[in-house]
Motif scaffolding. Structure first.
Motif, short mmCIF file in Angstrom:
data_model
loop_
_atom_site.label_atom_id
_atom_site.label_comp_id
_atom_site.label_asym_id
_atom_site.label_seq_id
_atom_site.Cartn_x
_atom_site.Cartn_y
_atom_site.Cartn_z
N GLY A 56 0.82 -1.21 0.00
CA GLY A 56 0.00 0.00 0.00
C GLY A 56 0.85 1.26 0.00
N THR A 57 1.90 1.25 0.79
CA THR A 57 2.81 2.41 0.84
C THR A 57 3.51 2.59 -0.50
OG1 THR A 57 3.16 2.15 3.22
CG2 THR A 57 4.83 3.38 2.00
N ARG A 58 3.92 1.48 -1.14
CA ARG A 58 4.56 1.59 -2.46
C ARG A 58 3.62 2.22 -3.47
NH1 ARG A 58 6.04 -3.74 -1.58
NH2 ARG A 58 4.81 -4.44 -3.39
N MET A 59 2.35 1.81 -3.45
CA MET A 59 1.37 2.38 -4.39
C MET A 59 1.17 3.86 -4.11
SD MET A 59 -1.49 -0.65 -4.67
CE MET A 59 -2.48 0.36 -5.77
N ARG A 60 1.12 4.22 -2.81
CA ARG A 60 0.93 5.64 -2.46
C ARG A 60 2.12 6.46 -2.95
NH1 ARG A 60 3.02 8.62 1.48
NH2 ARG A 60 3.80 6.80 2.63
N LEU A 61 3.34 5.97 -2.74
CA LEU A 61 4.52 6.69 -3.17
C LEU A 61 4.59 6.80 -4.69
CD1 LEU A 61 7.18 5.27 -0.67
CD2 LEU A 61 6.17 7.56 -0.67
N GLN A 62 4.19 5.74 -5.39
CA GLN A 62 4.16 5.80 -6.84
C GLN A 62 3.15 6.84 -7.33
OE1 GLN A 62 3.34 1.76 -7.94
NE2 GLN A 62 5.43 1.05 -7.55
N SER A 63 1.99 6.87 -6.66
CA SER A 63 0.98 7.85 -7.03
C SER A 63 1.48 9.27 -6.77
CB SER A 63 -0.31 7.60 -6.24
OG SER A 63 -1.29 8.58 -6.52
N GLU A 64 2.15 9.48 -5.63
CA GLU A 64 2.69 10.80 -5.32
C GLU A 64 3.76 11.19 -6.34
OE1 GLU A 64 4.16 10.90 -1.37
OE2 GLU A 64 2.18 10.76 -0.43
N SER A 65 4.55 10.21 -6.77
CA SER A 65 5.60 10.50 -7.75
C SER A 65 4.99 11.00 -9.06
CB SER A 65 6.43 9.24 -8.00
OG SER A 65 7.41 9.48 -8.97
N VAL A 66 3.92 10.33 -9.52
CA VAL A 66 3.26 10.76 -10.75
C VAL A 66 2.65 12.15 -10.58
CG1 VAL A 66 1.36 10.27 -12.34
CG2 VAL A 66 2.83 8.41 -11.52
N ASP A 67 1.98 12.38 -9.43
CA ASP A 67 1.38 13.70 -9.17
C ASP A 67 2.44 14.79 -9.18
OD1 ASP A 67 -1.07 12.49 -8.98
OD2 ASP A 67 -1.09 12.43 -6.78
#
Length: 581
Positions: A56-67
């Motif tokens: 879940g944290t990896r997905m959140r960080l990936q989403s933040e990276s794209v944003d």
């Protein structure tokens, strides 16, 4: 079988094993610039394991990276500066594509600030990963490279490359200074102790193996009855408090009618490897206090400590104040007050320097010191440069090497380059007992075999913290309220660890907050104190002088220095000893 009747003693085997260990570790440490590869590896493994087991944290960080990346693309229009970072303050950074590069770098910094602090990680490992990520990001900043820095490109066009030629000359000079540091220091005569700096009139009136005691010549007909005794940090030379005449704290005190004594620490060599904290306490504080007591007739003494000097002075004051007094305590006059300048007593929150210190890192330092018998000044200076690489390395090198502009030297910079050593035994004890185990704050630090307690301190305390202090964070210095049973006047001043203390009157941009907390009042949280404390413009020095006056007696005739007591004129011999390491 004939067995030897003289087996190798266990102690000898242990020493041999330690020597072997150090030889094996030496190449590793050289590759990491003096940092412990074990400490770094443990922190990275802690981060990687928690990231790897947290989908879940990896997905959140990936989403933040794209944003963040999409937000950077919005800077293509370059309507304004992407953010107020001083690295990108020049107006040329408002042009595309440079504003987009700056914005992308800034969003990467924000992303890593979140990514380095994962739930479940050891707090120390979080800080180490964050620090290492910050070092890489500081190095990769577009401001550091000529092809991505518009200011460098414009200057190169305007000067037809003269800035690069001048920058190469500066780089060559710096390379020579690294190869021949002693020659470089001797050639830089702009700020010489006793001439341009450390030139307040006085004399060395006492000397032992570790310190020279300087008494300064009075400039007023009368002086306050209580003398002022200053214990500076032994990490650097004492004259941080006696720089040029216009910004010398010593000269200011003398001109206000105080009898001032100052320690000048000896710059140790290999023969001093076994000097320990007890030696620094006795030779550096207690012996000079006894000498001052004798010279002034036993009147109470205003004691002042700066940085490590304040820590050591507080230990001495607590040892003198306990129910079972120290040996020879009767030879020392009582302390009229205690002033602590950017001093740390509780090392639980030790600031950025504490991020680099754990058992593995201290073991590396001990291995390094064992070879020479001391910690070199260049090692200590390198630690501070590493912690503030953005300002002290990358921004400075960009200006000097790419823009061709030499940063003008001043007295504070010259003092900062005048490095000193620290004996191996003392430094190892200090790191273990303060940074790793926090013995002083927890009442476990022993003097003469008995623990001392800061709660035994009853004299009034004047403590100064600085807003931008990365060595002694002001919230850590503020803990003096809860550690002592004293009236505390606390000052929070603008500036950093050095510039906040060297805060002479006359600067329009200096300011400070000051609030007195009586012994009967309950100590508040530092944030509450900050909201309540009145703000004043200017230097805090006059407020401190008034406080010293209020905690002293009547004035007496100025204490002239008898020619028979003069060992040599100030600044003495110890401050002149320089090493190129």
């Amino acid at each position: 079988m004939n067995l030897s009747t003289h087996p190798t003693p266990p102690a000898a085997l242990s020493d041999t094993a330690l020597v072997w260990d150090r030889k094996v570790k030496a190449p590793w440490v050289a590759m990491t610039g003096g940092l412990s590869p074990i400490s770094l590896g443990l922190a990275l493994a802690d981060w990687a394991w928690h990231l790897g087991t947290s989908p879940g944290t990896r997905m959140r960080l990936q989403s933040e990276s794209v944003d963040h990346w999409l937000a950077s693309l919005k800077q293509v229009g370059c309507q304004e500066h992407p953010h107020p970072d001083k690295r990108y303050a020049d107006p040329t950074w408002a042009m595309w594509p440079f504003c987009a590069l700056a914005s992308t770098h800034h969003t990467a910094e924000q992303w890593w600030a979140h990514a380095s602090h994962l739930r479940g990680m050891e707090h120390h490992h979080q800080d180490v990963v964050h620090l290492m990520a910050r070092q890489w990001l500081d190095m990769l900043s577009p401001s550091n490279w000529p092809h991505t820095n518009p200011q460098v490109l414009m200057t190169t066009l305007q000067t037809r490359g003269d800035n690069l030629r001048q920058g190469w000359h500066h780089a060559w000079q710096d390379m020579q200074r690294q190869i021949h540091p002693q020659t470089a220091m001797d050639g830089d005569a702009a700020y010489r102790p006793g001439i341009e700096v450390a030139c307040t009139s006085g004399a060395v009136v006492h000397r032992n193996h570790l310190v020279e005691l300087i008494q300064y010549t009075p400039t007023t007909a009368q002086v306050q009855r209580e003398p002022v005794f200053i214990v500076p940090s032994w990490i650097m030379k004492y004259y941080i408090l006696d720089l040029s005449p216009h910004n010398s704290l010593v000269r200011y005190l003398v001109d206000q009618g105080h009898t001032v004594y100052m320690l000048s620490w000896r710059n140790p060599d290999a023969s001093d490897a076994l000097l320990d904290m007890e030696d620094y306490l006795r030779l550096g504080v207690l012996n000079p206090l006894a000498v001052i007591t004798e010279r002034t007739g036993g009147v109470p003494i205003h004691a002042v400590g700066y940085c490590l000097g304040g820590t050591l002075l507080s230990i001495a004051a607590a040892a003198l104040a306990r129910d079972e007094p120290m040996q020879d305590a009767q030879a020392i006059a009582p302390l009229a007050s205690l002033t602590l300048l950017a001093t740390q007593l509780d090392f639980q929150d030790a600031g950025e320097l504490g991020v680099l210190l754990d058992e593995a890192q201290v073991a590396v330092l001990e291995d390094s010191m064992a070879e020479k018998g001391f910690l070199t000044g260049r090692q200590m200076g390198g630690s501070f440069q590493f912690l503030h690489a953005q300002d002290l390395i990358w921004s400075a090198r960009m200006r000097e090497y790419w823009l061709g502009e030499r940063i003008s030297a001043n007295d504070l910079m010259a003092w900062n380059a005048d490095v000193t050593r620290m004996p191996a035994t003392m430094h190892s004890q200090y790191l273990h007992q303060m940074y790793l185990h926090n013995d002083l704050a927890n009442g476990r630090y022993k003097v003469e075999g008995q623990p001392v307690s800061l709660g035994d301190l009853r004299m009034p305390v004047f403590a100064v913290g600085t807003q931008k202090d990365h060595v002694t964070p002001w919230r850590s210095a503020y803990k003096v309220h809860s550690l002592t049973r004293s009236d505390v006047t606390f000052v929070l001043t603008s500036g950093g660890h050095n510039a906040g203390i060297v805060s002479e009157p006359g600067h329009a941009h200096h300011h400070y907050q000051l609030l007195h907390t009586p012994l009967t009042a309950e100590a508040t949280a530092p944030e509450v104190w900050q909201r309540k404390a009145p703000r004043f413009s200017g230097s805090w020095w006059p407020a401190w002088h008034a406080w010293l006056r209020s905690h002293g007696g009547e004035h007496v005739l100025a204490r002239e220095i008898s020619p028979a007591d003069v060992l040599e004129p100030a600044p003495g011999s110890y401050v002149q000893v320089r090493y190129g390491d």
